[in-house]
Design a protein around this motif. Structure first.
Motif, PDB file in Angstrom:
ATOM      1  N   ALA A 130      10.931   2.234 -11.841  1.00  0.00           N
ATOM      2  CA  ALA A 130      10.404   1.186 -10.955  1.00  0.00           C
ATOM      3  C   ALA A 130       9.134   1.665 -10.252  1.00  0.00           C
ATOM      4  O   ALA A 130       8.127   0.957 -10.233  1.00  0.00           O
ATOM      5  N   LEU A 131       9.158   2.848  -9.705  1.00  0.00           N
ATOM      6  CA  LEU A 131       7.991   3.391  -9.001  1.00  0.00           C
ATOM      7  C   LEU A 131       6.829   3.582  -9.967  1.00  0.00           C
ATOM      8  O   LEU A 131       5.686   3.248  -9.652  1.00  0.00           O
ATOM      9  N   ARG A 132       7.099   4.083 -11.173  1.00  0.00           N
ATOM     10  CA  ARG A 132       6.033   4.309 -12.142  1.00  0.00           C
ATOM     11  C   ARG A 132       5.454   2.993 -12.653  1.00  0.00           C
ATOM     12  O   ARG A 132       4.242   2.883 -12.849  1.00  0.00           O
ATOM     13  N   LEU A 133       6.293   1.977 -12.846  1.00  0.00           N
ATOM     14  CA  LEU A 133       5.791   0.656 -13.256  1.00  0.00           C
ATOM     15  C   LEU A 133       4.881   0.077 -12.181  1.00  0.00           C
ATOM     16  O   LEU A 133       3.796  -0.424 -12.476  1.00  0.00           O
ATOM     17  N   LEU A 134       5.336   0.134 -10.943  1.00  0.00           N
ATOM     18  CA  LEU A 134       4.542  -0.418  -9.842  1.00  0.00           C
ATOM     19  C   LEU A 134       3.237   0.360  -9.664  1.00  0.00           C
ATOM     20  O   LEU A 134       2.192  -0.232  -9.374  1.00  0.00           O
ATOM     21  N   SER A 135       3.270   1.670  -9.869  1.00  0.00           N
ATOM     22  CA  SER A 135       2.046   2.472  -9.795  1.00  0.00           C
ATOM     23  C   SER A 135       1.075   2.087 -10.906  1.00  0.00           C
ATOM     24  O   SER A 135      -0.132   1.998 -10.677  1.00  0.00           O
ATOM     25  N   ALA A 136       1.607   1.860 -12.108  1.00  0.00           N
ATOM     26  CA  ALA A 136       0.749   1.461 -13.231  1.00  0.00           C
ATOM     27  C   ALA A 136       0.134   0.090 -12.970  1.00  0.00           C
ATOM     28  O   ALA A 136      -1.051  -0.125 -13.229  1.00  0.00           O
TER      29      ALA A 136
END
Length: 183
Positions: free
Chosen positions: A130-136
């Motif tokens: 979730a954090l990596r998707l939102l960062s991307a």
């Protein structure tokens, strides 16, 4: 069987009444459970609007081509057509969407194949996805754009298209390989 996401009514570009600065997002995953989880994850960014979804690659290509999303998040391994091929064909279209491949396949071959096909990001479905998707999403669609630059062309004919900030290289997230290579 259609997932609850697939049952959502999809609107053609320019006819959906979405607010400005919306990131029209299309999801493709052969697992209805994972697709629902992806939808929940990306919906934490209030700019994201899920405009459609598919559980197989051919439907994903057809529907995403018709709906004209700003962002497509696709699984790599799907029936009908894999996510790398979906990315390759979407990137050949005029005004192609940003494409993220999100997969549980963390092999270097999967990463190379996805990025070579034109995917803008490769994300492994592990850890804090979730954090990596939102960062991307933030990296490709920064919220510090001028208001007129943030309105997608297909929503407002007179406004310039949403132009995500381009990176000098493909965005890659492979924490497992980075961690394993350090040990």
């Amino acid at each position: 069987m259609k997932t609850s996401i697939e049952k959502l009514q999809c609107f053609p570009p320019g006819n959906d009444g979405l607010p400005t600065r919306t990131i029209r997002t299309f999801l493709a995953d052969d697992s209805p459970l994972l697709m629902t989880l992806l939808a929940r994850m990306v919906s934490k960014d209030k700019r994201v609007a899920i405009v459609g979804s598919a559980t197989d690659g051919r439907k994903a290509l057809c529907n995403a081509s018709t709906l004209g999303p700003d962002l497509v998040i696709t699984d790599l391994h799907m029936p009908g057509m894999d996510g790398a091929e979906v990315a390759r064909l979407l990137k050949k279209q005029p005004n192609p969407p940003i494409v993220f491949v999100a997969t549980s396949d963390d092999t270097p071959e999967a990463q190379v194949r996805s990025l070579a096909a034109g995917a803008d990001a490769f994300l492994v479905k592990a850890g804090n996805l979730a954090l990596r998707l939102l960062s991307a999403i933030q990296e490709f669609f920064p919220d510090d754009l001028e208001p007129n630059d943030a309105e997608p062309k297909h929503l407002f004919e007179s406004a310039p298209p949403l132009q995500p900030r381009k990176m000098q290289h493909k965005w890659q997230i492979l924490e497992h390989h980075t961690y394993e290579n350090q040990n």
